[in-house]
Scaffold this active site. Structure first.
Site, PDB file in Angstrom:
ATOM      1  N   LYS A   1       0.571  -1.393  -0.108  1.00 39.46           N
ATOM      2  CA  LYS A   1      -0.129  -0.419  -0.256  1.00 39.46           C
ATOM      3  C   LYS A   1       0.537   1.355  -0.143  1.00 39.46           C
ATOM      4  O   LYS A   1       1.702   0.794  -0.010  1.00 39.46           O
ATOM      5  CB  LYS A   1      -0.821  -0.365   1.530  1.00 39.46           C
ATOM      6  CG  LYS A   1      -0.436  -0.159   2.684  1.00 39.46           C
ATOM      7  CD  LYS A   1      -1.212  -0.444   3.448  1.00 39.46           C
ATOM      8  CE  LYS A   1      -0.393  -0.405   4.981  1.00 39.46           C
ATOM      9  NZ  LYS A   1      -1.268  -1.143   5.565  1.00 39.46           N
TER      10      LYS A   1
ATOM     11  N   TYR B   1      14.971  32.148   5.691  1.00 41.43           N
ATOM     12  CA  TYR B   1      13.788  32.574   5.743  1.00 41.43           C
ATOM     13  C   TYR B   1      13.905  32.604   7.431  1.00 41.43           C
ATOM     14  O   TYR B   1      15.072  31.793   8.371  1.00 41.43           O
ATOM     15  CB  TYR B   1      12.381  31.736   6.088  1.00 41.43           C
ATOM     16  CG  TYR B   1      12.163  31.304   4.466  1.00 41.43           C
ATOM     17  CD1 TYR B   1      11.944  33.127   3.891  1.00 41.43           C
ATOM     18  CD2 TYR B   1      11.774  30.725   3.599  1.00 41.43           C
ATOM     19  CE1 TYR B   1      11.679  33.145   2.852  1.00 41.43           C
ATOM     20  CE2 TYR B   1      11.160  30.256   2.698  1.00 41.43           C
ATOM     21  CZ  TYR B   1      11.445  31.505   1.709  1.00 41.43           C
ATOM     22  OH  TYR B   1      10.965  31.244   0.462  1.00 41.43           O
TER      23      TYR B   1
HETATM   24  C1  LIG Z   1      -0.254  -2.057   6.934  1.00 37.59           C
HETATM   25  C2  LIG Z   1      -0.548  -3.027   7.094  1.00 37.59           C
HETATM   26  C3  LIG Z   1       0.131  -3.773   7.429  1.00 37.59           C
HETATM   27  C4  LIG Z   1       1.450  -4.122   7.309  1.00 37.59           C
HETATM   28  O1  LIG Z   1       1.603  -3.292   9.162  1.00 37.59           O
HETATM   29  P1  LIG Z   1       3.684  -3.087   9.230  1.00 37.59           P
HETATM   30  O2  LIG Z   1       3.785  -2.659  10.277  1.00 37.59           O
HETATM   31  O3  LIG Z   1       4.265  -2.583   7.707  1.00 37.59           O
HETATM   32  O4  LIG Z   1       4.341  -4.830   8.568  1.00 37.59           O
HETATM   33  C5  LIG Z   1       0.031  -5.322   8.073  1.00 37.59           C
HETATM   34  N1  LIG Z   1      -1.969  -4.888   8.156  1.00 37.59           N
HETATM   35  C6  LIG Z   1      -2.671  -3.918   7.792  1.00 37.59           C
HETATM   36  C7  LIG Z   1      -3.986  -4.527   7.962  1.00 37.59           C
HETATM   37  C8  LIG Z   1      -1.913  -2.771   7.467  1.00 37.59           C
HETATM   38  O5  LIG Z   1      -3.101  -1.992   7.357  1.00 37.59           O
END
Ligand SMILES: *Cc1c(COP(=O)(O)O)cnc(C)c1O
Length: 814
Positions: A483, A709
């Site tokens: 993702k 700045y």
């Molecule tokens: C993002 C996510 C993961 C992975 O989590 P990490 O801490 O990056 O390993 C697993 N399950 C769900 C539902 C997530 O949203």
């Protein structure tokens, strides 16, 4: 190469599943993806702590491979191929290489040391190639696997070998020595850094020196500690910049863009100009110069050739090209070996159907041109290259051997015709030897963006994946979360690599992300964590699998499923066990079960929940409660519906901290990118992303002058200010400015001074020897994303995913 199977079996001490192996092998492979695998290939199924190539055998048989060196014969395949069973397939590969090496007798230069091996090898190749047919290790193939593969490429026409050897622990060098058998040795240096694999420095020295047990001469930087370990019968040839007793003495004078080395050798003095200013390049040049002196080159030739040395780029880079092209930039070398590697790399880039190869004359193949270009043509056909653009007089002469060739005698001629070639929507491999200056072609084809890039190391991703795999029960399935654009690293390229590693599932947050992956040809199952109801039709169209977390969502999905006449469409049920984000609460389960009992439109592929604090190693009570609730609630569903779906709850830190909670699958996320909440575990992981930029401008300011700045930085001393074109719009938090954070310039820390601007930041480079245009590292090995996150009170996830899409991602493999 052509070796009879009989000889091989004897050399590797194998037991065969056939009575009489006959025939010859002309290609050895360890990579299931290689397009060169065919019925004359001998495939060694290597097994590492975290991977096992036996899983690829079935595929390979279907592609026509007949001969395999294995640890065991996969049961169902016993009569499908010829198997040669050994105790250890890597040892067998090495035994084979050392047998093969024994068939040849010519001088071989063997190089080891902590740094500079590849550079010295590439430079020697360049310096000596006018006079020899050289076989050398491709890229940095210097490992227990890389060395055998390098040596196996020797053919009858080679008359000089240059191989590098790299080791990480004791006991390894002896194997490499037997395979390389160098006659000239070069020890580049012995780093003082502590290595895990060696008990102390003398142990490390002794181990490295094993490569040189049979050399006629050993070239090294004069060093008493090292020399104490060298056997008296080995002749040494040394250089130094401070010890006058060395055979060759030099002093370096640095100018803006080059250095002059004043060298004294046997009472004679001469000057060499090298196009570098740093110490390491001077030392690497000295190794080459000593090798040339030993080989009795005249001083004039040495001076002339060394002045032409060049920076070595060993990596294949994937770049975004104009008109939606993808470029593979390998514009620094063109030998037959590295052409094979590059074509295999191209094979794995499936973005475009159309593939173009831009290729220059190939040198030092050790083959006649007739034979060489016939082989090249064979490679091109087997890799399904759509068009070949030949550049150079020799290759143009042989272009009749290729399909659809276009040819130019020079790079200039190609550039003049550039517009007529209409590059668009294709993958282009650019492969040429240095003198053709193909970097000019790359710069025409490359999409121009600014100078900041996020480099993604694909090898590191494979390493991290295998690390987490090694923590899983062999039956546990693996979903990898890609993702948020693969945690900022690029989803498509990573998904493609994961598909090769045969993971079970991909996870994305939104439907769009899954659709992108499908469009790019990824056919792994993909779970969508947060499917919006409006996206259900396109989810179905692209065969994505939605996570269902509420009755409202379930009913909406069933409605569309009914309209589309779906049957048993795979969905995933999320239960809330304490995260209180998405999911069915315990009291909703009876109604959920009642609805599911009534329908055949969907089938429950998996049941999942999400841990809220799996990174909390101090107090595991809450997480253990979540795990046992999940176990109980998911069983309520499976038992009432009499189904047996995949159950999963662990994310990356869950895998490490709650090994008993693997259930049937785990969901790996941030760990893949080399980030862990545990310092010990971090050491085992490799850094994946390096964010780089350059110095746009340098200026010197006086005490009392200010920077940026609101004039938040005021100089206490004369200060050299470096301006770097990356700012908060690129995702660098302003909290990292004003002296909190730093960037790295030439391996030194340059504190960020003043406030970070939208598109730029300023750093204090007073102590650093640097020039405009020099590289600046924003994060990578140092500072790490984790360290930045700690300093500005956030988490690595936010830093990684904040890097703006205007920062170009460049993927590479070592
Ligand atoms: C993002 C996510 C993961 C992975 O989590 P990490 O801490 O990056 O390993 C697993 N399950 C769900 C539902 C997530 O949203």
């Amino acid at each position: 190469m052509s070796v009879t199977l009989q000889n091989i079996i004897t050399a590797i001490h194998a037991k065969a599943n056939i009575d009489n192996a006959s025939g010859v092998i002309d290609n050895v492979s360890i990579d299931s993806r290689s397009q060169q695998n065919n019925n004359k290939t001998l495939f060694f199924a290597l097994v590492g702590p975290n991977h096992d190539a036996h899983i690829y055998i079935e595929d390979l048989i279907s592609k026509g491979v007949k001969n395999f060196v294995v640890n065991y014969i996969p049961e169902i395949l016993n009569d499908k191929a010829n198997f040669y069973v050994v105790d250890n397939t890597l040892a067998a590969l090495q035994d084979f290489a050392s047998y093969y090496r024994s068939l040849f007798d010519f001088p071989v230069i063997g190089i080891t040391g902590s740094n500079g091996k590849t550079i010295v090898k590439e430079w020697l190749n360049f310096l000596l190639s006018p006079d020899f047919n050289i076989i050398r290790s491709p890229k940095s193939y210097n490992s227990q696997v890389g060395v055998p593969l390098s040596v196996i490429a020797i053919n009858e026409n080679h008359n000089l070998g240059i191989f590098e050897a790299g080791i990480s622990t004791s006991g390894e060098m002896i194997h490499l020595q037997k395979i390389i058998r160098p006659s000239i040795g070069i020890l580049t240096n012995i780093g003082t850094a502590h290595d895990e694999g060696f008990s102390d420095i003398s142990h490390k020295i002794k181990e490295k020196l094993k490569l040189f047990s049979g050399v006629d001469i050993l070239i090294l930087n004069k060093n008493k500690t090292v020399e104490a370990f060298i056997k008296p019968e080995i002749k040494i040839f040394t250089w130094s910049t401070n010890d006058r007793t060395a055979d060759v003495f030099y002093q370096k004078h640095t100018f803006e863009d080059h250095s002059i080395l004043n060298i004294t050798y046997r009472e004679k003095s001469f000057q060499v100009r090298i196009p570098f200013t740093d110490e390491a390049s001077a030392e690497n040049s000295m190794h080459c110069i000593l090798a040339m002196l030993y080989m009795k080159y005249s001083l004039e030739t040495i001076v002339a050739r060394v002045s032409e040395l060049f920076p070595v780029e060993m990596r294949l880079k994937i770049k975004t090209g104009i008109n939606n092209c993808t470029l593979i930039d390998d514009s620094y070398s063109s030998d037959f070996q590295s052409l094979k590697i590059a074509l295999d790399f191209l094979e794995n880039q499936k973005q475009h159907k159309k593939r173009t190869l831009i290729l220059s004359d190939i040198f030092q193949s050790g083959l006649s041109n007739e034979e060489l270009y016939a082989r090249v043509s064979h490679l091109i056909v087997s890799h399904k290259i759509s068009r070949v653009i030949c550049i150079g007089e020799v290759i143009s002469h042989f272009k009749y051997k290729f399909l659809n060739p276009v040819s130019f005698v020079s790079t200039e001629e190609f550039i003049a015709a550039f517009d007529s070639l209409e590059f668009a929507n294709e993958t282009i491999l650019i492969k040429g030897s240095r003198q053709f200056e193909f970097e000019k072609i790359v710069s025409l084809l490359e999409e121009k963006t600014h100078e900041t890039v996020l480099e993604i190391n694909l090898n590191a991703i494979s390493h991290n994946l295998n690390f987490f795999k090694s923590k899983l029960d062999p039956k546990t399935k693996l979903m990898v979360m890609v993702k948020a654009f693969g945690y900022g690293s690029g989803s498509y390229e990573i998904a493609r690599l994961l598909a090769h590693h045969k993971i079970d599932y991909l996870g994305v947050a939104f439907a769009d992300e899954g659709i992108e992956l499908r469009k790019a040809g990824i056919d792994l199952p993909i779970m969508v964590l947060n499917p919006e109801m409006t996206s259900f039709p396109s989810i179905i169209q692209h065969y994505l699998e939605p996570e269902i977390y509420s009755l409202r969502g379930l009913k909406a999905f069933l409605k569309i499923a009914a309209e589309k006449n779906l049957d048993q469409y795979p969905v995933h049920i999320k239960i809330n066990t304490g995260m209180n984000r998405l999911g069915f609460d315990a009291e909703m389960l009876p109604e959920l079960i009642a609805v599911l009992k009534e329908t055949k439109l969907v089938s429950i592929k998996s049941i999942l929940s999400h841990l809220a604090e799996s990174d909390n190693q101090e107090d595991k009570t809450f997480t253990n409660q979540q795990i046992s609730d999940f176990d109980r609630l998911s069983k309520t569903i499976t038992e009432s519906l009499k189904i047996n779906p995949i159950r999963h709850i662990s994310n990356s830190s869950g895998i490490s901290n709650f090994p008993h909670a693997q259930f049937d699958m785990v969901r790996l996320g941030i760990g893949l990118y080399g980030v862990s909440n545990d310092a010990e575990e971090t050491k085992m992981l490799e850094n994946v992303g390096t964010l780089k930029s350059v110095i746009s401008q340098l200026r010197s300011i006086d005490p009392g002058e200010t920077v940026g700045y609101n004039r938040r930085f005021s100089a206490k001393r004369k200060t050299k200010v470096a301006t770097v074109p990356i700012g908060y719009a690129d995702g660098i938090s302003r909290l990292w400015g004003n002296g909190v954070g730093y960037v790295m310039i030439n391996n030194q820390k340059a504190p960020i001074i003043g406030s970070i601007c939208m598109d730029m930041l300023m750093a204090d480079a007073t102590e650093i020897n640097c020039f405009e245009g020099n590289e600046v590292i924003i994060f990578g090995k140092d500072p790490t994303v984790t360290a930045i996150a700690e300093a500005i009170h956030t988490i690595p996830y936010e830093i990684l995913t904040s890097i703006s899409s205007r920062v170009k991602r460049v993927f590479y493999r070592e």
